[in-house]
Enzyme design. Sequence first.
Site: not given
Length: 341
Positions: A180, A207, A288, A291, A314, A323
């Site tokens: 990120r 995050k 972004h 990523r 993730h 994705y």
Amino acid sequence: MLLYILLIESRFIMKIKDNFMLIKNARIENNERLSLKAKRRLEKSKADNTLKAYACDWSDFSDWCQYHGVTDLPASPETIVNYINDLADDAKANTVSRRVTAISENHIAAGFSGRHNPAKDGMVRAAMSAIRREKGTFQRGKSPILMETLYLLADLFDEEKLSGLRDKALIYLGFAGAFRRSELVHIQYEDLTFTPQGVIIFMAHSKGDQLGHGEQIAIPYAPQAEICAVRALKKWLDTAQIHRGPIFRPITRVQSLRNTQLSDKSVALIVKKYVGLAGLDEHLFAGHSLRRGFATSAAQHDIDALTIMRQTRHKSEKMVHRYIEQGNIFKDNALNRMYNK
């Protein structure tokens, strides 16, 4: 313009002081059995970026209430329903949902929890369901920078200048580490461990790691030197003589390196600059894109979800599978099978 910014900032501060209770939680502040140290620590239970987002959302709701002459804290369920219906005229369903969450969290912080929280009222939930059905919840997002895009950009960096070396290292490392933009600019020299295989980057916070357990991201050397993030990073650090502190820093017009950390917004500007030079529409790309590009490219190379998640960090497979679906949208297309018959 400067005066406008100062006015906006002063209004923002006033809103926080007046009625944004997540900064000064009433349930915590009024608890006489908690020490001052304990109160301050509890106030840090939410990440800074989360608080900033909630503060902006609450400010918008508070302004709307002031304009319409209604109370924001405590708000009535009817007030919230009227607000989100006005908001839904232009905003996406996900934005509306986030505003309701901010309103709810601020009421909880002010002591209005459970059935006393107007944002949890059945009328509000029904209104949100209707908005989601009407507008849908699909998020288009920015275009990904794919593996082939990296080759396209390779010759565009002016490596005679510090800015060119920095930008190349930033873009290629951002892709390889699926970072990120906030993570990318927070990397310190002390977080790097170079090995014969590549570089290992330690991240104390992210995050997906709000509790600060720390994560390690391995970036191996690429066989293709022109798109190798490790080589680009080493060349940048060696040339700029960075041996401590933030690895990505602002550079003046006369190519003088500053000691401060590059802003996360600068990542988006750098990405846009080079995709524009490559002849792509810069408006479709942002920070972004790096990523997202890693995850999409990995899916196109038939890499499984769990392996992708180890690099992207993730915690849920939901976004990764999205994705994968996007990466294979042509590969798994029924028409391809029909054409090949």
